[in-house]
Write a protein that holds these residues in place. Structure first.
Motif, PDB file in Angstrom:
ATOM      1  N   THR A 194      -9.627 -61.486 -88.610  1.00  0.00           N
ATOM      2  CA  THR A 194     -10.073 -62.264 -89.902  1.00  0.00           C
ATOM      3  C   THR A 194     -11.028 -61.162 -90.791  1.00  0.00           C
ATOM      4  OG1 THR A 194     -11.969 -62.864 -88.684  1.00  0.00           O
ATOM      5  CG2 THR A 194     -10.478 -64.566 -88.916  1.00  0.00           C
ATOM      6  N   GLY A 195     -10.970 -59.837 -90.142  1.00  0.00           N
ATOM      7  CA  GLY A 195     -11.661 -58.832 -90.882  1.00  0.00           C
ATOM      8  C   GLY A 195     -11.246 -58.281 -92.443  1.00  0.00           C
ATOM      9  N   CYS A 196     -10.194 -58.961 -92.927  1.00  0.00           N
ATOM     10  CA  CYS A 196      -9.750 -58.400 -93.881  1.00  0.00           C
ATOM     11  C   CYS A 196      -9.518 -59.776 -95.069  1.00  0.00           C
ATOM     12  CB  CYS A 196      -8.670 -57.589 -94.011  1.00  0.00           C
ATOM     13  SG  CYS A 196      -8.353 -56.318 -95.109  1.00  0.00           S
ATOM     14  N   GLY A 197      -9.741 -60.964 -94.812  1.00  0.00           N
ATOM     15  CA  GLY A 197      -9.542 -62.098 -95.413  1.00  0.00           C
ATOM     16  C   GLY A 197     -10.351 -62.177 -96.549  1.00  0.00           C
ATOM     17  N   GLY A 198     -10.047 -62.825 -97.742  1.00  0.00           N
ATOM     18  CA  GLY A 198     -10.713 -63.079 -99.004  1.00  0.00           C
ATOM     19  C   GLY A 198     -10.881 -61.631 -99.613  1.00  0.00           C
ATOM     20  N   TYR A 199     -11.697 -61.593-100.824  1.00  0.00           N
ATOM     21  CA  TYR A 199     -11.964 -60.680-101.435  1.00  0.00           C
ATOM     22  C   TYR A 199     -13.160 -59.788-100.944  1.00  0.00           C
ATOM     23  CZ  TYR A 199      -8.471 -62.353-105.011  1.00  0.00           C
ATOM     24  OH  TYR A 199      -7.583 -62.563-105.407  1.00  0.00           O
ATOM     25  N   TYR A 258     -11.521 -57.559-108.118  1.00  0.00           N
ATOM     26  CA  TYR A 258     -10.739 -58.649-107.661  1.00  0.00           C
ATOM     27  C   TYR A 258      -9.533 -58.265-107.952  1.00  0.00           C
ATOM     28  CZ  TYR A 258     -14.736 -61.775-107.256  1.00  0.00           C
ATOM     29  OH  TYR A 258     -16.069 -62.128-106.777  1.00  0.00           O
ATOM     30  N   GLY A 259      -9.013 -57.225-107.403  1.00  0.00           N
ATOM     31  CA  GLY A 259      -7.669 -56.809-107.370  1.00  0.00           C
ATOM     32  C   GLY A 259      -7.046 -57.023-106.050  1.00  0.00           C
ATOM     33  N   ILE A 260      -5.803 -56.548-105.901  1.00  0.00           N
ATOM     34  CA  ILE A 260      -5.172 -56.386-104.611  1.00  0.00           C
ATOM     35  C   ILE A 260      -5.233 -55.161-104.269  1.00  0.00           C
ATOM     36  CG2 ILE A 260      -2.681 -56.779-103.857  1.00  0.00           C
ATOM     37  CD1 ILE A 260      -3.927 -59.421-104.908  1.00  0.00           C
ATOM     38  N   PHE A 261      -5.614 -54.908-102.611  1.00  0.00           N
ATOM     39  CA  PHE A 261      -5.558 -53.529-101.887  1.00  0.00           C
ATOM     40  C   PHE A 261      -4.205 -53.129-102.004  1.00  0.00           C
ATOM     41  CE2 PHE A 261      -8.725 -55.796 -99.134  1.00  0.00           C
ATOM     42  CZ  PHE A 261      -9.914 -54.949 -99.332  1.00  0.00           C
ATOM     43  N   ALA A 262      -4.342 -51.774-102.303  1.00  0.00           N
ATOM     44  CA  ALA A 262      -3.155 -50.833-102.231  1.00  0.00           C
ATOM     45  C   ALA A 262      -3.073 -50.427-100.861  1.00  0.00           C
ATOM     46  CB  ALA A 262      -3.117 -49.536-103.092  1.00  0.00           C
ATOM     47  N   LEU A 263      -1.976 -50.617 -99.989  1.00  0.00           N
ATOM     48  CA  LEU A 263      -1.826 -50.348 -98.722  1.00  0.00           C
ATOM     49  C   LEU A 263      -1.049 -49.012 -98.729  1.00  0.00           C
ATOM     50  CD1 LEU A 263      -0.548 -53.910 -97.398  1.00  0.00           C
ATOM     51  CD2 LEU A 263      -2.754 -53.054 -97.838  1.00  0.00           C
ATOM     52  N   LEU A 269       5.806 -52.907 -85.855  1.00  0.00           N
ATOM     53  CA  LEU A 269       6.875 -52.442 -84.983  1.00  0.00           C
ATOM     54  C   LEU A 269       7.741 -51.625 -85.809  1.00  0.00           C
ATOM     55  CD1 LEU A 269       7.197 -55.365 -82.266  1.00  0.00           C
ATOM     56  CD2 LEU A 269       6.048 -53.134 -81.949  1.00  0.00           C
ATOM     57  N   GLY A 270       8.343 -50.586 -85.504  1.00  0.00           N
ATOM     58  CA  GLY A 270       9.296 -49.709 -86.046  1.00  0.00           C
ATOM     59  C   GLY A 270       8.647 -48.755 -86.918  1.00  0.00           C
ATOM     60  N   TYR A 271       7.465 -48.817 -87.269  1.00  0.00           N
ATOM     61  CA  TYR A 271       6.458 -47.933 -88.223  1.00  0.00           C
ATOM     62  C   TYR A 271       5.547 -47.378 -87.394  1.00  0.00           C
ATOM     63  CZ  TYR A 271       8.758 -50.501 -91.715  1.00  0.00           C
ATOM     64  OH  TYR A 271      10.141 -51.165 -92.315  1.00  0.00           O
ATOM     65  N   SER A 272       5.048 -46.241 -87.967  1.00  0.00           N
ATOM     66  CA  SER A 272       3.974 -45.436 -87.206  1.00  0.00           C
ATOM     67  C   SER A 272       2.861 -44.811 -88.291  1.00  0.00           C
ATOM     68  CB  SER A 272       4.404 -44.468 -86.463  1.00  0.00           C
ATOM     69  OG  SER A 272       5.098 -43.369 -87.396  1.00  0.00           O
ATOM     70  N   GLY A 273       1.744 -44.337 -87.952  1.00  0.00           N
ATOM     71  CA  GLY A 273       0.676 -44.067 -88.858  1.00  0.00           C
ATOM     72  C   GLY A 273      -0.627 -44.942 -88.582  1.00  0.00           C
ATOM     73  N   THR A 274      -1.473 -44.705 -89.628  1.00  0.00           N
ATOM     74  CA  THR A 274      -2.526 -45.509 -89.309  1.00  0.00           C
ATOM     75  C   THR A 274      -2.756 -46.019 -90.865  1.00  0.00           C
ATOM     76  OG1 THR A 274      -3.719 -43.961 -88.117  1.00  0.00           O
ATOM     77  CG2 THR A 274      -5.267 -45.297 -89.161  1.00  0.00           C
ATOM     78  N   ALA A 275      -2.778 -47.593 -90.807  1.00  0.00           N
ATOM     79  CA  ALA A 275      -2.914 -48.495 -92.037  1.00  0.00           C
ATOM     80  C   ALA A 275      -4.054 -48.153 -92.602  1.00  0.00           C
ATOM     81  CB  ALA A 275      -2.589 -49.952 -91.752  1.00  0.00           C
ATOM     82  N   SER A 276      -4.410 -48.135 -94.251  1.00  0.00           N
ATOM     83  CA  SER A 276      -5.424 -48.062 -94.641  1.00  0.00           C
ATOM     84  C   SER A 276      -5.179 -48.709 -96.114  1.00  0.00           C
ATOM     85  CB  SER A 276      -5.717 -46.504 -94.908  1.00  0.00           C
ATOM     86  OG  SER A 276      -4.849 -45.979 -95.713  1.00  0.00           O
ATOM     87  N   VAL A 277      -6.371 -49.213 -96.566  1.00  0.00           N
ATOM     88  CA  VAL A 277      -6.499 -49.752 -97.814  1.00  0.00           C
ATOM     89  C   VAL A 277      -7.223 -49.001 -98.849  1.00  0.00           C
ATOM     90  CG1 VAL A 277      -6.148 -52.264 -96.560  1.00  0.00           C
ATOM     91  CG2 VAL A 277      -8.533 -51.359 -97.313  1.00  0.00           C
ATOM     92  N   SER A 278      -6.788 -49.399-100.168  1.00  0.00           N
ATOM     93  CA  SER A 278      -7.921 -48.918-101.119  1.00  0.00           C
ATOM     94  C   SER A 278      -7.800 -50.054-101.997  1.00  0.00           C
ATOM     95  CB  SER A 278      -7.488 -47.487-101.623  1.00  0.00           C
ATOM     96  OG  SER A 278      -6.006 -47.531-102.521  1.00  0.00           O
ATOM     97  N   CYS A 279      -8.843 -49.893-103.092  1.00  0.00           N
ATOM     98  CA  CYS A 279      -9.128 -50.841-103.860  1.00  0.00           C
ATOM     99  C   CYS A 279      -9.726 -50.293-105.345  1.00  0.00           C
ATOM    100  CB  CYS A 279     -10.181 -52.006-103.464  1.00  0.00           C
ATOM    101  SG  CYS A 279     -10.531 -53.403-104.422  1.00  0.00           S
ATOM    102  N   ILE A 318     -13.976 -54.952-105.125  1.00  0.00           N
ATOM    103  CA  ILE A 318     -13.524 -55.714-103.948  1.00  0.00           C
ATOM    104  C   ILE A 318     -12.138 -56.317-104.546  1.00  0.00           C
ATOM    105  CG2 ILE A 318     -15.840 -56.756-103.369  1.00  0.00           C
ATOM    106  CD1 ILE A 318     -15.434 -59.442-104.646  1.00  0.00           C
ATOM    107  N   CYS A 319     -11.279 -56.385-103.176  1.00  0.00           N
ATOM    108  CA  CYS A 319      -9.911 -56.694-103.559  1.00  0.00           C
ATOM    109  C   CYS A 319      -9.633 -57.625-102.156  1.00  0.00           C
ATOM    110  CB  CYS A 319      -8.971 -55.422-103.165  1.00  0.00           C
ATOM    111  SG  CYS A 319      -9.095 -54.413-104.760  1.00  0.00           S
ATOM    112  N   GLY A 320      -8.459 -58.095-102.406  1.00  0.00           N
ATOM    113  CA  GLY A 320      -7.789 -59.002-101.220  1.00  0.00           C
ATOM    114  C   GLY A 320      -6.278 -58.423-100.850  1.00  0.00           C
ATOM    115  N   LEU A 321      -5.967 -58.899 -99.731  1.00  0.00           N
ATOM    116  CA  LEU A 321      -4.443 -58.276 -99.213  1.00  0.00           C
ATOM    117  C   LEU A 321      -3.429 -58.913-100.104  1.00  0.00           C
ATOM    118  CD1 LEU A 321      -4.905 -58.557 -95.376  1.00  0.00           C
ATOM    119  CD2 LEU A 321      -4.770 -56.503 -96.623  1.00  0.00           C
TER     120      LEU A 321
END
Length: 167
Positions: free
Chosen positions: A91-96, A123-128, A109-119, A75-78
């Motif tokens: 609130t769908g990505c809050g906490g770990y 208890y780490g930080i999500f890689a975006l 704005l000014g960016y395109s694509g589909t945001a995704s996360v990996s963990c 599990i990770c956090g933003l």
């Protein structure tokens, strides 16, 4: 044997609010007020979690203790602050939480694509990933402003991206 004051031996509890990470409720029986554990149905494990949720009531008019749902993987956090390419709505990505449970992350704005996360670290930080700078197509004016000249290639009078215009 007659009972002057009869007391039920069944303890009643209420669901915790908010529910702990990994649990969701969409049923009947324990959504409002104090009820016995046997009457509490409709609990499930959220996306990214696995198991069979159970409730336990230890004190009458207390809060149910929930158990049984475990995260599938780390599990990770933003990160805070978020990189400029991303924004978070909701609130769908809050906490770990597991990566599969993270919702509400988008390209800014000014960016395109589909945001995704990996963990990869518990208890780490999500890689975006997934958001890149939009390329805009522009053209040179037919008459350049005073102080500017053009003698390169790739720009012409048609529409081109700034990256391909040199000179």
């Amino acid at each position: 044997l007659l009972c002057g004051v009869c007391v039920s031996s069944v303890l009643t509890c209420a669901l915790p609010s908010p529910l702990p990470l990994g649990y969701s409720y969409s049923g009947s029986g324990c959504g409002s007020g104090y009820v016995a554990a046997a009457s509490c149905g409709g609990l499930s494990c959220r996306s990214g979690y696995d198991g069979t949720p159970t409730v336990r009531c230890n004190t009458s008019h207390g809060t149910f203790a929930l158990s049984g749902c475990s995260a599938l993987g780390p599990i990770c956090g933003l990160p805070s602050p978020l990189p400029v390419e991303y924004y978070f709505s909701g609130t769908g990505c809050g906490g770990y939480i597991p990566a599969a449970s993270c919702t509400g992350l988008y390209c800014n704005l000014g960016y395109s694509g589909t945001a995704s996360v990996s963990c990869s670290t518990h208890y780490g930080i999500f890689a975006l990933s997934g958001c890149t700078v939009r390329s805009f197509r522009c053209s040179l004016p037919s008459t350049l402003p005073s102080g500017y000249s053009y003698g390169g290639s790739g720009c012409g009078l048609g529409y081109v991206s700034a990256a391909s215009c040199t000179g």
